[in-house]
Write an enzyme that holds these catalytic residues in place. Structure first.
Site, short mmCIF file in Angstrom:
data_model
loop_
_atom_site.label_atom_id
_atom_site.label_comp_id
_atom_site.label_asym_id
_atom_site.label_seq_id
_atom_site.Cartn_x
_atom_site.Cartn_y
_atom_site.Cartn_z
N LYS A 174 0.97 19.90 24.95
CA LYS A 174 2.36 19.83 24.54
C LYS A 174 2.46 19.84 23.02
O LYS A 174 1.48 19.46 22.38
CB LYS A 174 3.05 18.60 25.13
CG LYS A 174 2.67 17.27 24.47
CD LYS A 174 3.49 16.13 24.96
CE LYS A 174 4.79 15.95 24.21
NZ LYS A 174 4.71 15.22 22.93
N GLU A 242 7.81 3.18 19.97
CA GLU A 242 6.57 3.10 19.19
C GLU A 242 6.83 2.25 17.95
O GLU A 242 7.92 2.33 17.37
CB GLU A 242 6.15 4.49 18.71
CG GLU A 242 5.79 5.45 19.81
CD GLU A 242 5.55 6.84 19.24
OE1 GLU A 242 4.40 7.14 18.88
OE2 GLU A 242 6.51 7.61 19.13
N HIS A 266 7.93 13.52 27.87
CA HIS A 266 7.60 12.25 28.54
C HIS A 266 8.80 11.60 29.24
O HIS A 266 8.72 11.18 30.38
CB HIS A 266 7.08 11.23 27.54
CG HIS A 266 5.96 11.70 26.69
ND1 HIS A 266 4.96 12.52 27.17
CD2 HIS A 266 5.65 11.46 25.40
CE1 HIS A 266 4.10 12.75 26.19
NE2 HIS A 266 4.49 12.12 25.11
N LYS A 366 10.54 5.84 16.86
CA LYS A 366 9.39 5.43 16.05
C LYS A 366 9.78 4.24 15.19
O LYS A 366 10.94 4.04 14.90
CB LYS A 366 8.93 6.58 15.16
CG LYS A 366 8.23 7.67 15.93
CD LYS A 366 7.48 8.59 14.98
CE LYS A 366 6.71 9.63 15.74
NZ LYS A 366 5.56 9.10 16.49
P1 NDP Z 1 -4.59 19.74 14.37
O1 NDP Z 1 -3.55 19.99 13.35
O2 NDP Z 1 -5.67 18.76 14.08
O3 NDP Z 1 -5.21 21.19 14.72
C1 NDP Z 1 -6.32 21.38 15.57
C2 NDP Z 1 -7.17 22.47 14.99
O4 NDP Z 1 -6.44 23.69 15.02
C3 NDP Z 1 -7.53 22.24 13.52
O5 NDP Z 1 -8.69 21.48 13.40
C4 NDP Z 1 -7.69 23.65 13.01
O6 NDP Z 1 -9.02 24.09 13.31
C5 NDP Z 1 -6.76 24.49 13.86
N1 NDP Z 1 -5.54 24.76 13.12
C6 NDP Z 1 -4.74 23.88 12.46
N2 NDP Z 1 -3.70 24.52 11.89
C7 NDP Z 1 -3.84 25.82 12.18
C8 NDP Z 1 -3.09 26.97 11.88
N3 NDP Z 1 -1.96 26.92 11.17
N4 NDP Z 1 -3.52 28.15 12.34
C9 NDP Z 1 -4.64 28.24 13.07
N5 NDP Z 1 -5.40 27.15 13.39
C10 NDP Z 1 -5.01 25.98 12.95
O7 NDP Z 1 -3.84 19.41 15.72
P2 NDP Z 1 -4.07 18.20 16.73
O8 NDP Z 1 -5.52 18.14 17.07
O9 NDP Z 1 -3.40 17.01 16.22
O10 NDP Z 1 -3.21 18.70 17.98
C11 NDP Z 1 -3.58 19.81 18.75
C12 NDP Z 1 -2.50 20.08 19.79
O11 NDP Z 1 -2.36 18.93 20.61
C13 NDP Z 1 -1.12 20.32 19.17
O12 NDP Z 1 -0.44 21.24 19.94
C14 NDP Z 1 -0.46 18.97 19.26
O13 NDP Z 1 0.93 19.07 19.34
C15 NDP Z 1 -1.03 18.45 20.58
N6 NDP Z 1 -1.04 16.99 20.64
C16 NDP Z 1 -1.72 16.26 19.70
C17 NDP Z 1 -1.75 14.88 19.77
C18 NDP Z 1 -2.50 14.06 18.78
O14 NDP Z 1 -2.51 12.84 18.92
N7 NDP Z 1 -3.14 14.66 17.79
C19 NDP Z 1 -1.04 14.17 20.86
C20 NDP Z 1 -0.39 15.04 21.81
C21 NDP Z 1 -0.40 16.40 21.69
P3 NDP Z 1 -9.76 25.24 12.47
O15 NDP Z 1 -9.08 25.36 11.15
O16 NDP Z 1 -11.16 24.74 12.38
O17 NDP Z 1 -9.61 26.44 13.31
#
Ligand code: NDP
Length: 514
Positions: A174, A242, A266, A366
């Site tokens: 999500k 939260e 949710h 929040k």
């Molecule tokens: P991140 O921002 O940490 O991104 C994950 C990875 O994606 C990064 O390490 C990067 O890897 C790659 N990335 C980031 N930005 C870009 C971009 N603009 N273009 C291409 N690649 C990119 O995200 P999260 O791990 O926080 O979240 C991942 C997914 O999970 C999202 O959709 C978020 O909404 C969802 N989510 C996250 C939660 C959380 O607690 N973090 C909770 C619920 C849902 P690299 O550069 O190495 O390719």
């Protein structure tokens, strides 16, 4: 080590989560493996499943991201949030064993060559670990990247099972879309490459033990379901509060806000579980068919009813848990004039025979006083009070989802003594006390279901779109009217005054945050 990591290291895994039969051997490809979600939630969830014999001993995890990293560096990064302890035996050995299943793959999400290399790597893993061609793709990048990954998986021929009896599935994190139109476009694209039966749209709230127990509570006991209707229920309150602020997710949150981030997913999921009819059985189709009927029965909000029944808020500076915290507009990465809402309260009406006339009050926010997620059913008062002069609080049933998972039923009892006084008391059930263990992380539950092909707790294309159909008119109405003077509630409070007025105008009050 960060404080979060320290908490994870102390976590004790309860020992009643072993699987009698492990999943099929499979390769799990995690896109965005260098990111926050992968490190904090997904890898610990997979470790949990591995040490409880839920994953096949031959599984392989391939972390896919653009960041250059060796297998060893990825494995080291993966240890950050793994617990020190294992349910049986030596925790260090269990971690080491788990890490050996982890490999890393550097690639570009929209580069065909990366996917051709990925296909070869997966074939090699299939041969090396006899995985039988079973594959799970996990989209854990920012959502804007999903369409590119899906397209490339299709082009590389990775979206369909190769062998008879093997499977290919995809988990989509999500948020699923930014509004109805983008959700429909994402569904259309996913469905042009995968079948619906292969697509697992995740909402981690649905993996929480109490949320699942709501179905057992309602449909596994004879005494509650007959009360579960407008005949006995006065109102329903659903809270997802939260105390944390926007944390490191300002960029995402600025373009999302509480309505998209929490209500569309949710909170509406919880609403449909509370309000659904009894499914014919507990399989994915039957449960999801009943859930979507609830969303389709919610009275759509027009501009006038958005104005009357929906409250938005944004936190200003305040004090949470004895600590001074900045307002939303002063958080790093947030626009100083941001009109993004960090709080929403709303009233919904479900137009069907069971719920006609029963208001559903929903709120999420929040930086509220305390973290709490709960569903509270308020029952109607006794029709005639024989105890003259005694005010008796109506019965309520509260399903606590966070922080302490359990169920509490309140009723009036005679206070001991010579005079007839009635006091509210409660019968409480707590998971930890009853079963001697806390709940498994929701992500572990859901990934376990996915590798077994059970989609009951995942969202279907039509229900995601139905939820957006309810939220879109609110977004439209907000766009065309100026936001309230933000900030309109201090951090550490229970929300804006207008949220209290929403329920008090109807002679009710919000339950205090626990
Ligand atoms: P991140 O921002 O940490 O991104 C994950 C990875 O994606 C990064 O390490 C990067 O890897 C790659 N990335 C980031 N930005 C870009 C971009 N603009 N273009 C291409 N690649 C990119 O995200 P999260 O791990 O926080 O979240 C991942 C997914 O999970 C999202 O959709 C978020 O909404 C969802 N989510 C996250 C939660 C959380 O607690 N973090 C909770 C619920 C849902 P690299 O550069 O190495 O390719």
């Amino acid at each position: 080590m960060s404080s979060r990591a320290a908490i994870a290291h102390e976590a004790v895994y309860p020992d009643n989560y072993f699987c009698e039969v492990p999943s099929d051997p499979c390769a799990i490809v995690m896109f965005g493996a260098s990111g926050d979600l992968a490190r904090r939630k997904l890898l610990p969830a997979l470790y949990d499943l591995a040490v409880h014999s839920c994953l096949a001993p031959r599984f392989r995890l391939l972390g896919f991201a653009r960041t250059e990293m060796s297998n060893e560096a990825f494995q080291k990064q993966a240890t950050e949030f793994l617990p020190d302890k294992a349910p049986s035996g030596d925790g260090k050995a269990a971690r080491q064993d788990f890490l050996q299943h982890l490999q890393y793959f550097t690639g570009n999400y929209d580069d065909g060559e990366s996917y051709r290399r990925l296909a070869k790597r997966l074939e090699a893993l299939d041969r090396e670990a006899e995985l039988g061609g079973n594959r799970l793709f996990y989209l854990a990048t920012p959502p804007a990247v999903y369409p590119r990954i899906v397209e490339q998986l299709g082009r590389a021929g990775l979206a369909k099972p190769k062998n008879d009896g093997s499977w290919v599935r995809i988990i989509v994190e999500k948020p699923f879309g930014h509004d109805g139109a983008s959700a429909r476009a994402l569904n259309a694209q996913l469905l042009s490459v995968f079948d619906e039966s292969q697509i697992f749209r995740i909402d981690h709230y649905l993996g929480k033990e109490t949320v699942q127990n709501l179905l057992v509570f309602r449909f596994g006991n004879g005494i509650f379901e007959p009360l579960w209707s407008r005949n006995y229920v006065d109102s329903v309150q659903i809270t997802a509060a939260e105390s944390l602020g926007v944390e490191r997710r300002a960029a995402f949150y600025e373009s999302a806000g509480a309505l998209r981030d929490m209500v569309q997913s949710h909170v509406l999921q919880l609403t449909s579980l509370v309000a659904m009819e009894t499914p014919a059985n507990f399989d994915a189709t039957a449960v999801r068919n009943e859930k979507i009927k609830v969303l389709q029965s919610i009275r759509p909000l027009d501009r006038n009813s958005v104005h009357k029944h929906v409250v938005r808020g944004q936190y200003g500076p305040g004090c949470v848990n004895g600590e001074d915290v900045p307002g939303y507009r002063d958080e790093p990465g947030v626009n100083r004039n941001s009109s993004t809402e960090t709080f929403v309260a709303l009233k919904l009406q479900i137009d069907n025979w069971r719920w006609s006339g029963v208001p559903f009050y929903l709120r999420t926010g929040k930086r509220l006083a305390h973290p709490a997620a709960e569903i509270a059913i308020s029952f109607k008062s006794a029709p005639h009070m024989v105890f003259q002069g005694e005010a008796v609080e109506p019965n309520s049933l509260v399903l606590n989802i966070q922080p302490q998972e359990g169920i509490s039923l309140s009723f009036g009892a005679k206070t001991p003594g010579t005079k007839l006084h009635i006091s509210p008391v409660a019968m409480d059930f707590y998971y930890r006390r009853a079963f001697g263990a806390g709940s498994r992380e929701a992500y572990a539950t859901l990934i376990n279901d996915c590798v077994r092909g059970d989609a009951t707790l995942f969202d279907r294309a039509d229900s995601v779109e139905a939820a957006w159909a309810l939220v879109d008119p609110i977004l439209d109405a907000w766009r065309s009217s100026p936001p309230p003077a933000f900030p309109n509630y201090p951090a550490g409070s229970e929300g804006p005054d207008a949220a209290f007025q929403l329920v008090e105008a109807e002679g009710r009050h919000w339950r205090p945050l626990p």
